[in-house]
Design an enzyme around this catalytic site. Structure first.
Site, PDB file in Angstrom:
ATOM      1  N   VAL A   1       0.829  -1.201   0.000  1.00  0.00           N
ATOM      2  CA  VAL A   1       0.000   0.000   0.000  1.00  0.00           C
ATOM      3  C   VAL A   1       0.869   1.259   0.000  1.00  0.00           C
ATOM      4  O   VAL A   1       0.606   2.210  -0.748  1.00  0.00           O
ATOM      5  CB  VAL A   1      -0.975   0.007   1.203  1.00  0.00           C
ATOM      6  CG1 VAL A   1      -1.854   1.249   1.165  1.00  0.00           C
ATOM      7  CG2 VAL A   1      -1.838  -1.246   1.190  1.00  0.00           C
TER       8      VAL A   1
ATOM      9  N   LYS B   1     -14.195  -5.658   9.076  1.00  0.00           N
ATOM     10  CA  LYS B   1     -14.762  -4.659   8.167  1.00  0.00           C
ATOM     11  C   LYS B   1     -16.251  -4.447   8.440  1.00  0.00           C
ATOM     12  O   LYS B   1     -16.755  -3.324   8.388  1.00  0.00           O
ATOM     13  CB  LYS B   1     -14.533  -5.086   6.718  1.00  0.00           C
ATOM     14  CG  LYS B   1     -13.040  -5.097   6.335  1.00  0.00           C
ATOM     15  CD  LYS B   1     -12.823  -5.792   5.003  1.00  0.00           C
ATOM     16  CE  LYS B   1     -11.351  -5.816   4.613  1.00  0.00           C
ATOM     17  NZ  LYS B   1     -11.105  -6.744   3.477  1.00  0.00           N
TER      18      LYS B   1
END
Lengths: 440, 440
Positions: A14, A205
């Site tokens: 990332v 999540k």
């Protein structure tokens, strides 16, 4: 033109994505925020490591204190992952008056409220768009455009790795083990795939989304979680016979003053959007009182999609320095309920001897226990045995458990009992449909 | 707790939706923005008209000046539609320092740049989320979360009426006329359906999106527009034979320093998300350089979905009073190009006499003119004639036109020639696949 100096904590997938996007989209960013963004420092473990991108010498450091002391750095971006030492880093960053962007779902899921409070106390922003569904601009949409929408349901394919595995099993008829091995070979699954395949990643999540849409903290222990390691080729082909695909679905639904949350392999109607989500893609379904059904689809992981979510947060902070995003607080008293007591739709499968098969008797076993049968399909498997596939339109877990015990007690030949959840995404009217393929 | 007074211009479907949402979501809104929103005035044509909702006497007015003079009103919401007198109203509202929210696609498509400039000059906000795809929070996502993403393509089903009609024709095999009549009976299509069925409505929305994602104004005259009035049951069933569904697709693509825009009935792969968009739903596909593919799906029209977009804009303005959203400006010099010269994928269909059918000769007619054939299917229709279905993987309009003229010159028996566009949403490699069902 001014310049904002930022620091990256971590320089893996990332972090590299963020670096690349900030380089290639320099023009767009300057035009948009009216200033330049410069990555002034990058925290790494090993300065000498060979990397895919070249960075100016001197910006890599192994010392977090060095970043903290550099008061010219205004935004700190955490892309290390995990809890240690990231939680401490983020707290120190916020306490020192830095805005923070993080892609860390574990951290936000477990400590989101605490660190968001810390951000507010220090009048800085904390953004975490990349923590859920990578490139899909979901969190900011919920916080901004849908901020006053009364959302009653959120459900989605939140984990790309398991979706890749299940899609592979569905499309190519391979086993879980084969599909997992391929996902690992392609870098979609880690060497230890537990967090993905056991549903932990999706659960983190779901908790983040659920906090956002319902405005309440949920008790992690009350969330039903089932992974995909037990899903077989047979499950998939039998689901198909009834018009369903199996997806690892994370779902949270408001039911009166309760929210019911679960992560489980779930039968989704073949024609529904979510069934069409293949490969490592993610998709999220939301149902709002006014807006109705919404679906957001995109890449849930990867260097550039996740990097783009991080960059979008950095830009968002720099464009709106003065205004922190407010998190939703529930205006009514709702709490999290275990799925144990909630009603759901189920898929039940078993094999039995053809001689003992009796459609009315089978249905009455379920219906006497309040489990309503809405579809039933008998598929002859061998000379003497058949597979019986049922959709139970509504039952709570305890009722169903009793019915299944009664089934085994009533029919001695019943074997290979298998139960999975079903999600039709609509208030379906009760309209029994008995399909007896064996008699066609 | 403070109170912001707003005015509605118009009290039809969308206006009623806004009224209802502001009443039912009072709690959410107050918790979110920390103040109350009060609808102080509503501009209507006829005060005495019976309405579905009851409003306090005295807030209805037929006089726009009365609203303009009431300096306690801070936000003016235009939900009348059309150009007259709405354009003047919006200009006066902005010039008098009021924030404006509008659902008017025609106005934003034609005068967006002008009135956005006027808003900036008067330091107020102009928002128009409801003007494209009703409840889908698309515009604010592009302006906020995707503000620095380099978007190369936007395509979507932007008109619910035509999607309802095409879905009906596809699912039930009915004619355009029957499906239109049903859409009108259900209130999905107007008595004069021209704007919808001829693609004007989709074109307005495409221009708005295109301005947002590419940052440039497009010349309306250069946008290719074709409606769905000529689509027949045969078109739909033949598309199906090749694995496609027909959708009214509005698409804008960046190609080097040009943008190519078109609204046309288009063959979309049956397995693609957009093919699965049924009923009056809308969906938009975006392709970004970093974020990859994104899809947003939801209700494009209706009292509550559109009302929710308007309310979201009102709330957005009140939460961010100080910061106007910036529109994207292209950092490179790109301009709009007519589709006439651009390459596209096509579906070609015709019938011909079986005796004159010659596969190699047919293909050479197209390929000699640079139109590459990627799929061909011969379906025997009657004793002597067959339907020939082709997918041309790449051709520009002029090349194709020449090839079709040559086809008719070479094969006298060719009849019922039909050409539609195809969109596969991927850079497909050239991989010819000749299916000659007649010989199977």
């Amino acid at each position: 033109m001014g310049k904002t100096r930022i620091a990256l904590l971590g320089f893996g997938t990332v972090g590299t994505g963020v670096w690349n996007i900030l380089s290639t989209s320099k023009g767009e960013i300057e035009a948009n925020i009216g200033e330049e963004i410069e990555i002034a420092k990058i925290l790494v473990k090993n300065i000498g490591k060979r990397r895919r991108v070249e960075v100016p010498p001197g910006i890599l450091t192994t010392d977090f204190e060095e970043i903290l002391k550099d008061t010219s750095i205004k935004v700190i971006v955490e892309v290390i992952g995990g809890m240690e030492p990231t939680l401490d880093y983020i707290k120190m960053a916020l306490e020192s008056g830095r805005h923070v962007v993080t892609a860390n779902k574990l951290l936000i899921s477990k400590f989101g409220s605490e660190i968001l409070r810390l951000a507010a106390e220090n009048s800085v922003n904390l953004r975490y768009e990349a923590s859920v569904c990578g490139g899909i601009p979901l969190i900011n949409v919920i916080k901004e455009s849908l901020s006053v929408e009364r959302i009653n349901e959120v459900a989605g394919i939140l984990n790309g790795t398991t979706n890749y595995i299940l899609s592979k099993m569905t499309d190519e008829g391979c086993s879980f083990e084969t599909a997992l091995a391929e996902a690992q070979a392609k870098g979609f699954a880690e060497a230890d795939p537990t967090s993905d395949v056991e549903g932990f990643d999706a659960l983190y999540k779901l908790r983040i989304l659920s906090k956002l849409v319902f405005g309440v903290e949920t008790n992690e222990d009350l969330i039903f979680r089932e992974g995909i390691t037990n899903i077989t080729k047979d499950d998939i082909s039998h689901a198909k016979e009834l018009g369903y695909k199996i997806k690892l679905l994370a779902a949270a639904k408001r039911s009166m003053d309760k929210i019911v949350l679960r992560v489980a392999p779930t039968l989704v109607p073949e024609k529904h959007f979510l069934a069409g989500v293949g490969d490592c893609f993610n998709a999220v379904f939301l149902k709002g009182a006014a807006v109705g059904e919404l679906i957001f689809y995109g890449k849930g992981a990867g260097e550039l999609p996740t990097g783009s979510a991080v960059v979008s947060d950095i830009v968002g902070i720099l464009r709106n320095k003065s205004t922190g995003q407010k998190d939703r607080k529930s205006t009514v008293d709702i709490s999290c309920q275990t799925t144990e007591w909630s009603k759901s739709k189920y898929f039940v499968r078993f094999s039995m001897n053809n001689k003992t098969y009796d459609i009315q008797k089978l249905i009455s076993v379920f219906e006497s226990g309040n489990s309503r049968v809405s579809k039933m399909l008998k598929v002859e498997e061998a000379a003497k045995t058949s597979n019986v596939l049922l959709i139970i339109s509504e039952a709570d877990t305890l009722e169903l458990r009793k019915a299944l015990a009664k089934l085994e007690a009533t029919f001695e030949s019943v074997k290979g009992l298998r139960v999975l959840r079903v999600e039709d995404f609509e208030a379906e009217e009760f309209n029994p449909q008995i399909l007896d393929a064996g008699n066609l």
